[in-house]
Design a protein around this motif. Structure first.
Motif, PDB file in Angstrom:
ATOM      1  N   TYR A   1      10.654   3.830   5.243  1.00 12.18           N
ATOM      2  CA  TYR A   1       9.401   3.357   5.823  1.00 12.18           C
ATOM      3  C   TYR A   1       9.657   2.453   7.027  1.00 12.18           C
ATOM      4  O   TYR A   1      10.644   1.705   7.077  1.00 12.18           O
ATOM      5  CB  TYR A   1       8.633   2.514   4.801  1.00 12.18           C
ATOM      6  CG  TYR A   1       7.961   3.264   3.683  1.00 12.18           C
ATOM      7  CD1 TYR A   1       6.966   4.206   3.931  1.00 12.18           C
ATOM      8  CD2 TYR A   1       8.284   2.981   2.354  1.00 12.18           C
ATOM      9  CE1 TYR A   1       6.335   4.861   2.890  1.00 12.18           C
ATOM     10  CE2 TYR A   1       7.646   3.629   1.308  1.00 12.18           C
ATOM     11  CZ  TYR A   1       6.666   4.575   1.571  1.00 12.18           C
ATOM     12  OH  TYR A   1       6.043   5.209   0.541  1.00 12.18           O
TER      13      TYR A   1
ATOM     14  N   ALA B   1       4.950   8.669   2.289  1.00 11.02           N
ATOM     15  CA  ALA B   1       4.191   8.318   1.081  1.00 11.02           C
ATOM     16  C   ALA B   1       3.725   9.564   0.345  1.00 11.02           C
ATOM     17  O   ALA B   1       3.798   9.641  -0.894  1.00 11.02           O
ATOM     18  CB  ALA B   1       2.998   7.435   1.460  1.00 11.02           C
TER      19      ALA B   1
ATOM     20  N   ARG C   1       6.144   2.983  -3.890  1.00 11.74           N
ATOM     21  CA  ARG C   1       7.586   2.811  -4.059  1.00 11.74           C
ATOM     22  C   ARG C   1       8.190   4.080  -4.637  1.00 11.74           C
ATOM     23  O   ARG C   1       7.517   4.881  -5.285  1.00 11.74           O
ATOM     24  CB  ARG C   1       7.875   1.643  -5.013  1.00 11.74           C
ATOM     25  CG  ARG C   1       7.570   0.258  -4.471  1.00 11.74           C
ATOM     26  CD  ARG C   1       7.958  -0.779  -5.519  1.00 11.74           C
ATOM     27  NE  ARG C   1       7.869  -2.142  -5.046  1.00 11.74           N
ATOM     28  CZ  ARG C   1       6.805  -2.921  -5.165  1.00 11.74           C
ATOM     29  NH1 ARG C   1       5.720  -2.447  -5.765  1.00 11.74           N
ATOM     30  NH2 ARG C   1       6.819  -4.163  -4.712  1.00 11.74           N
TER      31      ARG C   1
ATOM     32  N   ASN D   1       4.928   7.016   8.081  1.00 13.55           N
ATOM     33  CA  ASN D   1       4.839   6.356   6.777  1.00 13.55           C
ATOM     34  C   ASN D   1       3.927   7.103   5.818  1.00 13.55           C
ATOM     35  O   ASN D   1       4.211   7.223   4.620  1.00 13.55           O
ATOM     36  CB  ASN D   1       4.350   4.918   6.942  1.00 13.55           C
ATOM     37  CG  ASN D   1       5.470   3.944   7.278  1.00 13.55           C
ATOM     38  OD1 ASN D   1       6.571   4.355   7.628  1.00 13.55           O
ATOM     39  ND2 ASN D   1       5.190   2.657   7.183  1.00 13.55           N
ATOM     40  N   ARG D   2       2.819   7.615   6.336  1.00 15.22           N
ATOM     41  CA  ARG D   2       1.896   8.359   5.468  1.00 15.22           C
ATOM     42  C   ARG D   2       2.526   9.672   4.991  1.00 15.22           C
ATOM     43  O   ARG D   2       2.288  10.095   3.853  1.00 15.22           O
ATOM     44  CB  ARG D   2       0.586   8.631   6.207  1.00 15.22           C
ATOM     45  CG  ARG D   2      -0.312   7.409   6.324  1.00 15.22           C
ATOM     46  CD  ARG D   2      -1.678   7.792   6.875  1.00 15.22           C
ATOM     47  NE  ARG D   2      -2.614   6.672   6.834  1.00 15.22           N
ATOM     48  CZ  ARG D   2      -3.874   6.733   7.248  1.00 15.22           C
ATOM     49  NH1 ARG D   2      -4.350   7.876   7.737  1.00 15.22           N
ATOM     50  NH2 ARG D   2      -4.656   5.682   7.185  1.00 15.22           N
TER      51      ARG D   2
ATOM     52  N   ASP E   1       0.807  -1.213   0.000  1.00 14.57           N
ATOM     53  CA  ASP E   1       0.000   0.000   0.000  1.00 14.57           C
ATOM     54  C   ASP E   1       0.845   1.271   0.000  1.00 14.57           C
ATOM     55  O   ASP E   1       0.343   2.341  -0.330  1.00 14.57           O
ATOM     56  CB  ASP E   1      -0.924   0.024   1.231  1.00 14.57           C
ATOM     57  CG  ASP E   1      -1.991  -1.060   1.180  1.00 14.57           C
ATOM     58  OD1 ASP E   1      -2.313  -1.497   0.066  1.00 14.57           O
ATOM     59  OD2 ASP E   1      -2.472  -1.465   2.245  1.00 14.57           O
ATOM     60  N   TRP E   2       2.111   1.164   0.398  1.00 19.22           N
ATOM     61  CA  TRP E   2       2.971   2.340   0.409  1.00 19.22           C
ATOM     62  C   TRP E   2       3.607   2.508  -0.962  1.00 19.22           C
ATOM     63  O   TRP E   2       4.127   1.558  -1.526  1.00 19.22           O
ATOM     64  CB  TRP E   2       4.073   2.196   1.458  1.00 19.22           C
ATOM     65  CG  TRP E   2       3.575   1.926   2.849  1.00 19.22           C
ATOM     66  CD1 TRP E   2       3.830   0.822   3.608  1.00 19.22           C
ATOM     67  CD2 TRP E   2       2.748   2.764   3.650  1.00 19.22           C
ATOM     68  NE1 TRP E   2       3.215   0.921   4.828  1.00 19.22           N
ATOM     69  CE2 TRP E   2       2.550   2.115   4.886  1.00 19.22           C
ATOM     70  CE3 TRP E   2       2.163   4.016   3.443  1.00 19.22           C
ATOM     71  CZ2 TRP E   2       1.776   2.656   5.912  1.00 19.22           C
ATOM     72  CZ3 TRP E   2       1.398   4.560   4.463  1.00 19.22           C
ATOM     73  CH2 TRP E   2       1.206   3.893   5.680  1.00 19.22           C
TER      74      TRP E   2
ATOM     75  N   GLU F   1       4.603  10.588  -3.507  1.00 18.42           N
ATOM     76  CA  GLU F   1       3.522  10.792  -4.482  1.00 18.42           C
ATOM     77  C   GLU F   1       3.563  12.189  -5.096  1.00 18.42           C
ATOM     78  O   GLU F   1       3.183  12.374  -6.257  1.00 18.42           O
ATOM     79  CB  GLU F   1       2.176  10.556  -3.796  1.00 18.42           C
ATOM     80  CG  GLU F   1       1.922   9.091  -3.453  1.00 18.42           C
ATOM     81  CD  GLU F   1       0.675   8.886  -2.610  1.00 18.42           C
ATOM     82  OE1 GLU F   1       0.112   7.790  -2.650  1.00 18.42           O
ATOM     83  OE2 GLU F   1       0.269   9.838  -1.899  1.00 18.42           O
TER      84      GLU F   1
ATOM     85  N   GLU G   1       6.166  -3.594   8.216  1.00 21.02           N
ATOM     86  CA  GLU G   1       4.837  -3.972   8.690  1.00 21.02           C
ATOM     87  C   GLU G   1       4.869  -4.551  10.103  1.00 21.02           C
ATOM     88  O   GLU G   1       3.880  -4.462  10.850  1.00 21.02           O
ATOM     89  CB  GLU G   1       4.201  -4.974   7.732  1.00 21.02           C
ATOM     90  CG  GLU G   1       4.947  -6.284   7.581  1.00 21.02           C
ATOM     91  CD  GLU G   1       4.258  -7.212   6.594  1.00 21.02           C
ATOM     92  OE1 GLU G   1       3.013  -7.285   6.615  1.00 21.02           O
ATOM     93  OE2 GLU G   1       4.956  -7.866   5.814  1.00 21.02           O
TER      94      GLU G   1
END
Length: 348
Positions: free
Chosen positions: A161, A210, A11, A206-207, A8-9, A214, A164
């Motif tokens: 990151y 990300a 690359r 992490n968000r 979901d993260w 993006e 998990e």
């Protein structure tokens, strides 16, 4: 809330062309801790260089404490190591109990060295970790692509990151942490609560990372960034992105992301706007961390890490990668930039 899966993260690099399996055997994943300092040879603590496989670090510490007749809190470690791997790390115990080590036996565990030292080993007392990982599946046809990707990562840095495992089994630590911060769950004390709160901090980090990827801002200095020096902890605010960009390109400095808490240095400007958006979208009131200021003080974490000592070779059944990562960085985060990774889970 479930913990986002690694897929979901976003690359940094394009989607990998090759798939591979890691941890098919314990010996496929070798980790060696690089200590922050060497034990001095005298003192009230005993540093043990321990090799293990098939056990988590907390389980090993529990068994060691039980056999030696001491509290788990008397045992010191610099960091956690994988269960399904062959790992080497330093563990400290009170020197007065060293004479009981002769009777310590545990399947999959060897004590390679014992050296006295003046202080107990504490979390973070390491410079990094050396890895040798065999990725099963890819063959000679993948060597060129893998080398190209490693070269790009060496030039840009690797997204830092959290892996998990930081969020607990099936994201349970994260879910409980969010409920605690929102007041929907009564917190328990101790290490479990610390893990639950750190899972929420890791999600925010992490968000944020990300969002930077993006928006094409992973390798850019932006207004209001909180920067950290390579290999250090000193922070400073970026007030002139154009002036700081050359130092960022040379890996002298790195932009950082938020680990919410009362002691966190907050970004402003464009960087602060991104971080505020992330925290608001997670439905978290930043002030909620104030209740847990001793367990979740807050801080900053580099958004990238520098890749060093990377090498690859063709082995029977796959490709072996050797590399060194700084403390706190996850090997699986690097590997997912190189391959579509599947972790072998049939280990009992």
């Amino acid at each position: 809330m479930e913990a986002p899966a690694p897929s979901d993260w976003p690359r940094l690099l394009p989607e990998p062309a090759f798939r591979g399996v890691i941890k098919q055997r314990c010996e496929d994943f070798f980790v060696e801790e690089i200590p922050a300092y060497e034990p001095c040879g005298s003192g009230e603590h005993l540093f043990l260089l321990v090799e293990k496989s098939g056990h988590t670090t907390p389980y090993l510490c529990r068994m060691l404490a039980r056999r030696l007749g001491i509290s788990e809190f008397d045992i010191g470690i610099a960091g956690m190591k994988d269960r399904w791997a062959v790992t080497r790390q330093w563990i400290s115990i009170p020197a007065e109990h060293g004479n009981r080590l002769a009777d310590f036996e545990m399947e999959g565990v060897r004590i390679l060295n014992c050296v006295p030292h003046t202080n107990k080993l504490k979390t973070g007392h390491l410079r990094g970790n050396r890895f040798r990982v065999v990725v099963r599946g890819p063959g000679e046809e993948a060597l060129g692509d893998t080398r190209k990707r490693l070269s790009e990562l060496a030039a840009k840095g690797v997204p830092n990151y959290y892996g998990e495992q930081r969020f607990g089994r099936d994201g349970d630590s994260l879910g409980r942490g969010l409920e605690i911060l929102s007041g929907r769950r009564k917190p328990k004390r101790g290490r479990v609560l610390r893990l639950e709160l750190s899972a929420v901090q890791s999600l925010i980090f992490n968000r944020t990372l990300a969002a930077r990827i993006e928006r094409g801002l992973f390798t850019r200095a932006i207004d209001g960034d909180i920067m950290v020096f390579e290999g250090g902890k000193k922070l400073f605010r970026c007030e002139d992105p154009a002036a700081e960009q050359p130092r960022l390109d040379r890996f002298e400095i790195h932009p950082t992301g938020p680990l919410p808490g009362p002691q966190m240095m907050q970004a402003n400007g464009a960087a602060g706007e991104i971080e505020s958006e992330v925290i608001e979208s997670a439905g978290i009131d930043f002030s909620a961390f104030e209740r847990f200021r001793k367990l979740a003080r807050g801080g900053r974490r580099p958004l990238r890490f520098r890749l060093s000592g990377a090498d690859i070779e063709l082995v029977e059944g796959g490709i072996a990668l050797s590399f060194t990562l700084p403390a706190g960085a996850y090997a699986t985060v690097l590997l997912r930039e190189l391959f579509e990774i599947e972790q072998h889970t049939d280990q009992g």
